[in-house]
Design a protein around this motif. Structure first.
Motif, mmCIF file in Angstrom:
data_model
loop_
_atom_site.group_PDB
_atom_site.id
_atom_site.type_symbol
_atom_site.label_atom_id
_atom_site.label_comp_id
_atom_site.label_asym_id
_atom_site.label_seq_id
_atom_site.Cartn_x
_atom_site.Cartn_y
_atom_site.Cartn_z
ATOM 1 N N ALA A 353 0.818 -1.214 0.000
ATOM 2 C CA ALA A 353 0.000 0.000 0.000
ATOM 3 C C ALA A 353 0.856 1.271 0.000
ATOM 4 O O ALA A 353 0.593 2.203 -0.771
ATOM 5 C CB ALA A 353 -0.948 -0.006 1.197
ATOM 6 N N ARG A 354 1.855 1.335 0.833
ATOM 7 C CA ARG A 354 2.643 2.573 0.957
ATOM 8 C C ARG A 354 3.378 2.951 -0.332
ATOM 9 O O ARG A 354 3.244 4.091 -0.793
ATOM 10 C CB ARG A 354 3.628 2.458 2.125
ATOM 11 C CG ARG A 354 4.380 3.756 2.420
ATOM 12 C CD ARG A 354 5.176 3.630 3.709
ATOM 13 N NE ARG A 354 4.282 3.429 4.847
ATOM 14 C CZ ARG A 354 3.674 4.405 5.509
ATOM 15 N NH1 ARG A 354 3.879 5.674 5.148
ATOM 16 N NH2 ARG A 354 2.890 4.143 6.528
ATOM 17 N N PRO A 355 4.180 2.062 -0.935
ATOM 18 C CA PRO A 355 4.842 2.468 -2.182
ATOM 19 C C PRO A 355 3.865 2.791 -3.307
ATOM 20 O O PRO A 355 4.152 3.641 -4.155
ATOM 21 C CB PRO A 355 5.720 1.260 -2.536
ATOM 22 C CG PRO A 355 5.181 0.122 -1.742
ATOM 23 C CD PRO A 355 4.610 0.716 -0.506
ATOM 24 N N VAL A 357 0.826 4.185 -2.911
ATOM 25 C CA VAL A 357 0.286 5.510 -2.623
ATOM 26 C C VAL A 357 1.288 6.602 -2.984
ATOM 27 O O VAL A 357 0.917 7.671 -3.469
ATOM 28 C CB VAL A 357 -0.117 5.605 -1.130
ATOM 29 C CG1 VAL A 357 -0.394 7.054 -0.733
ATOM 30 C CG2 VAL A 357 -1.330 4.739 -0.860
ATOM 31 N N ARG A 358 2.559 6.318 -2.768
ATOM 32 C CA ARG A 358 3.605 7.294 -3.067
ATOM 33 C C ARG A 358 3.662 7.653 -4.554
ATOM 34 O O ARG A 358 4.214 8.696 -4.926
ATOM 35 C CB ARG A 358 4.974 6.749 -2.626
ATOM 36 C CG ARG A 358 5.233 6.906 -1.137
ATOM 37 C CD ARG A 358 5.345 8.358 -0.742
ATOM 38 N NE ARG A 358 5.782 8.541 0.634
ATOM 39 C CZ ARG A 358 5.867 9.720 1.228
ATOM 40 N NH1 ARG A 358 5.522 10.817 0.577
ATOM 41 N NH2 ARG A 358 6.252 9.805 2.480
ATOM 42 N N ASP A 362 3.414 12.933 -2.898
ATOM 43 C CA ASP A 362 4.633 12.982 -2.088
ATOM 44 C C ASP A 362 4.352 13.506 -0.681
ATOM 45 O O ASP A 362 5.251 13.553 0.157
ATOM 46 C CB ASP A 362 5.689 13.877 -2.755
ATOM 47 C CG ASP A 362 6.191 13.281 -4.051
ATOM 48 O OD1 ASP A 362 6.222 12.037 -4.148
ATOM 49 O OD2 ASP A 362 6.532 14.049 -4.969
ATOM 50 N N ASP A 364 3.446 13.585 3.031
ATOM 51 C CA ASP A 364 3.471 12.597 4.106
ATOM 52 C C ASP A 364 2.103 12.448 4.761
ATOM 53 O O ASP A 364 1.693 11.340 5.120
ATOM 54 C CB ASP A 364 4.506 12.994 5.162
ATOM 55 C CG ASP A 364 5.934 12.867 4.654
ATOM 56 O OD1 ASP A 364 6.160 12.070 3.711
ATOM 57 O OD2 ASP A 364 6.822 13.563 5.179
ATOM 58 N N THR A 367 -0.165 10.506 2.470
ATOM 59 C CA THR A 367 0.286 9.115 2.421
ATOM 60 C C THR A 367 -0.194 8.328 3.633
ATOM 61 O O THR A 367 -0.690 7.198 3.498
ATOM 62 C CB THR A 367 1.828 9.054 2.339
ATOM 63 O OG1 THR A 367 2.254 9.699 1.131
ATOM 64 C CG2 THR A 367 2.310 7.610 2.336
ATOM 65 N N GLU A 368 -0.058 8.900 4.816
ATOM 66 C CA GLU A 368 -0.458 8.186 6.025
ATOM 67 C C GLU A 368 -1.953 7.867 6.015
ATOM 68 O O GLU A 368 -2.368 6.770 6.378
ATOM 69 C CB GLU A 368 -0.111 9.020 7.267
ATOM 70 C CG GLU A 368 1.378 9.140 7.536
ATOM 71 C CD GLU A 368 2.069 7.793 7.628
ATOM 72 O OE1 GLU A 368 1.523 6.879 8.296
ATOM 73 O OE2 GLU A 368 3.143 7.630 7.029
ATOM 74 N N VAL A 371 -2.753 5.217 3.036
ATOM 75 C CA VAL A 371 -2.311 3.831 3.246
ATOM 76 C C VAL A 371 -3.371 3.048 4.006
ATOM 77 O O VAL A 371 -3.781 1.946 3.601
ATOM 78 C CB VAL A 371 -0.963 3.799 3.987
ATOM 79 C CG1 VAL A 371 -0.664 2.387 4.487
ATOM 80 C CG2 VAL A 371 0.158 4.266 3.069
ATOM 81 N N SER A 372 -3.828 3.581 5.130
ATOM 82 C CA SER A 372 -4.855 2.880 5.911
ATOM 83 C C SER A 372 -6.167 2.785 5.140
ATOM 84 O O SER A 372 -6.867 1.765 5.208
ATOM 85 C CB SER A 372 -5.086 3.598 7.241
ATOM 86 O OG SER A 372 -5.495 4.937 7.044
ATOM 87 N N CYS A 374 -6.530 2.602 1.827
ATOM 88 C CA CYS A 374 -6.370 1.581 0.786
ATOM 89 C C CYS A 374 -6.473 0.171 1.369
ATOM 90 O O CYS A 374 -7.101 -0.715 0.768
ATOM 91 C CB CYS A 374 -5.027 1.748 0.080
ATOM 92 S SG CYS A 374 -4.936 3.190 -0.989
#
Length: 472
Positions: A353-355, A357-358, A362, A364, A367-368, A371-372, A374
Motif C-alpha cells: 500500500a505505501r509504495p 500511494v507514493r 509525495d 506525508d 500518504t499516512e 495507506v490505511s 487503501c
C-alpha cells in the motif's frame, strides 16, 4: 419480406463466412472465453491506466488539483452509468438473438440502441452543464477547489455524447465476438490521451482543463474508429438507419435488462458523492486519500469487469441456444479466473500500500491517511470476482430484478445507511468501517444467489426455457 430485410439476409449470409471474428459455438469453452475476455481485460485495464496517468499528471499540480478531479469523479461515474446500462441491455439482447440465430433482430437492437444514445447524451449534457456548480456545492466542494473542479468537468461534459456512443459501440462489438476491436480502440484513445496530457497541462499551461481536453480528443478518435468499422460493414451485426425500430417491446427489452446496470452506475455516483462528502469535513488531504484508494480499487476491478464483459457473449449466446450445461460450465470457469485474480490483487494492495500511494502523492500527511484507507478498502476485495460473475450471469439471462438486488447491494442499500451513521460516531474511521461492511455484505448476497442460480441451471431441462428465468 420487405427490401431492407432481404438486403440484411443476403448481407448476413455473406458475412458469416468472412467476418466471424470468433466462433461462439467453439466446444473448447475455456479457450473461447479467454479469446474473448483477454482483449476486454486489456482494453478496460488501459482505461484504468488512463485514469492513473491523468491522476499522476494532475498530481504534479498539487493536492487541490487532485481533490478537484476526485470530486468530479462521481459525475463521470454517473454519466458512464447511462452508457453502461444501455450497453449491457444491448449486449444481452444481441448475444441472445445471435444464439437463437436471429441476426436481423440483433441488428435492429444495435441500431436502435445507438439511435437512443445520441439524444440521451445531449439532454444529459445540457442538464448537467446548467446545474454543474450546484452539483459541486452539494458534493461539498470548497471555494478553493471549485474553480478547478469546474475547469475539469465542463469540457468533459461537452464530449459526453461521444463517450456515450463509444460505450454502446464497445458493447455491440463485444457481443458479436469482436473484443479485439474494442481493445484497440481503447488503446488508441489511451495513447492519444497520454501524449496530449503533458502538452495541454504543462506546455500550454491549461492545468486540469488540459487533462479534460485531452480526454475529449481521445473520445473523438475512438468514435472515428467505430464509425469506420460499421460503415464498412465489418461486423456480423449491421448498424443501419433503416434498422432503427422504436417498437415498444424492443425498447422495453433493452431498457429493462440495462436498467439494473444503469441504476448501479447511478448508485455508484451517489456512493462516491456520499464517500467524498463524508471525507470533506476532515480536510482536503482526506479527500485526496479517498480518491487515491478509489483509483486503486478501480484498477483492480476493471480487469475483472473486462473478463466478465468479454465472457458475456458466451453466456448470452449459450442462453439463447438453451444450452444450460454450457452456461454452467462457462460460469464456473469465469469464477475460477476472477476469484484467483481478486485474491492476488487484494493481497498485493494490502502488502504494498505505501509504495503504491507514493506514486500519487509525495505528501506525508496524505500518504499516512491513504495507506490505511487503501488497506481497508481492499480487505474484502478477494470476493469481488464472485460478485462480478453473478451480476454478469443475471444480465446475460435477462433477469433484471435479481440483477438489481445483487448489483445495488454494495454501493446502495448497505453502504448508504452505514455512511450516514458511522462517520458521525467514529469520524473518518467510521467512513472506513462503512466501506468494509458494504463490501462484505454485498459479497455474501452474491454468494447466496450464485448457489441458487447454479442449482436452477443443473435442474433446467436442455433446449427448453428455464422455468425460473424470464425477462424480469
Amino acid at each position: 419480406m420487405n427490401e431492407p430485410d432481404a438486403e440484411v439476409e443476403s448481407d448476413r449470409d455473406a458475412m458469416l463466412k468472412k467476418r466471424q471474428h470468433i466462433d461462439l459455438f467453439d466446444t473448447n469453452l475455456s479457450r473461447l472465453i479467454l479469446r474473448l475476455a483477454i482483449p476486454s481485460i486489456v482494453g478496460l485495464s488501459i482505461n484504468a491506466l488512463q485514469q492513473v496517468v491523468n491522476a499522476i499528471f494532475v498530481g504534479a499540480l498539487g493536492a487541490q488539483a487532485i481533490a478537484a478531479v476526485s470530486m468530479a469523479f462521481p459525475i463521470v461515474v454517473l454519466l458512464t452509468a447511462v452508457g453502461h446500462g444501455l450497453g449491457v441491455g444491448t449486449a444481452s439482447f444481441i448475444s441472445r438473438q445471435l444464439g437463437a440465430g436471429e441476426y436481423l433482430e440483433a441488428s435492429r437492437g444495435a441500431s436502435t440502441a445507438l439511435a437512443l444514445a445520441a439524444p440521451i447524451g445531449v439532454m444529459l449534457t445540457i442538464a448537467l452543464l446548467l446545474n454543474l456548480r450546484g452539483i459541486f456545492v452539494t458534493l461539498g466542494v470548497t471555494p478553493t477547489i471549485m474553480p478547478m473542479a469546474l475547469d475539469y468537468a465542463a469540457p468533459l461534459l461537452f464530449g459526453y455524447t461521444l463517450m456515450l456512443l463509444n460505450i454502446v459501440n464497445g458493447f455491440i462489438v463485444r457481443a458479436e465476438g469482436n473484443t479485439r476491436l474494442s481493445m484497440w480502440t481503447m488503446i488508441t484513445a489511451f495513447t492519444l490521451n497520454a501524449m496530449l496530457d503533458p502538452i495541454f497541462i504543462f506546455l500550454l499551461d491549461l492545468g486540469v482543463r488540459g487533462a479534460a481536453l485531452a480526454t475529449l480528443l481521445s473520445q473523438i478518435a475512438a468514435i472515428c474508429l467505430y464509425i469506420a468499422y460499421f460503415a464498412k460493414l465489418r461486423g456480423i451485426v449491421l448498424v443501419r438507419i433503416f434498422h432503427i425500430s422504436l417498437r415498444a417491446d424492443r425498447i422495453k427489452q433493452l431498457a429493462l435488462i440495462g436498467a439494473p446496470a444503469t441504476m448501479t452506475g447511478i448508485v455508484s455516483a451517489v456512493y462516491l458523492m456520499l464517500m467524498y462528502r463524508a471525507a470533506a469535513p476532515f480536510g482536503g488531504e482526506s479527500i485526496a486519500a479517498v480518491g487515491i484508494a478509489m483509483r486503486l480499487l478501480t484498477i483492480g476491478a476493471l480487469p475483472i469487469a473486462g473478463f466478465c464483459i468479454g465472457s458475456h457473449a458466451v453466456l448470452g449466446f449459450s442462453w439463447g441456444a438453451r444450452d444450460f450445461a454450457r452456461v454452467l460450465k462457462a460460469a464456473k470457469f469465469m469464477l475460477s479466473m476472477t476469484v484467483a485474480f481478486s485474491i492476488a490483487y487484494s493481497a498485493a494492495i494490502v502488502i504494498f500500500a505505501r509504495p503504491l500511494v507514493r506514486q500519487f502523492s509525495d505528501s506525508d500527511n496524505i500518504t499516512e491517511i491513504a495507506v490505511s484507507t487503501c488497506i481497508v478498502f481492499h480487505l474484502f476485495f478477494w470476493l469481488f470476482g464472485i460478485h462480478s460473475v453473478v451480476t454478469t450471469m443475471l444480465q446475460s439471462f435477462g433477469r433484471a430484478r435479481l440483477s438489481a438486488v445483487v448489483s445495488l447491494a454494495r454501493q446502495g442499500y448497505i453502504f448508504t445507511p452505514a455512511v450516514l451513521l458511522f462517520p458521525a460516531i467514529w469520524g473518518f474511521n467510521g467512513l472506513l468501517v462503512s466501506q468494509a461492511i458494504a463490501e462484505l455484505g454485498a459479497r455474501m448476497i452474491a454468494l447466496f444467489v450464485m448457489f441458487h442460480q447454479f442449482g436452477e441451471l443443473r435442474r433446467a431441462p436442455p433446449n427448453e426455457p428455464c422455468p425460473q428465468y424470464g425477462l424480469l
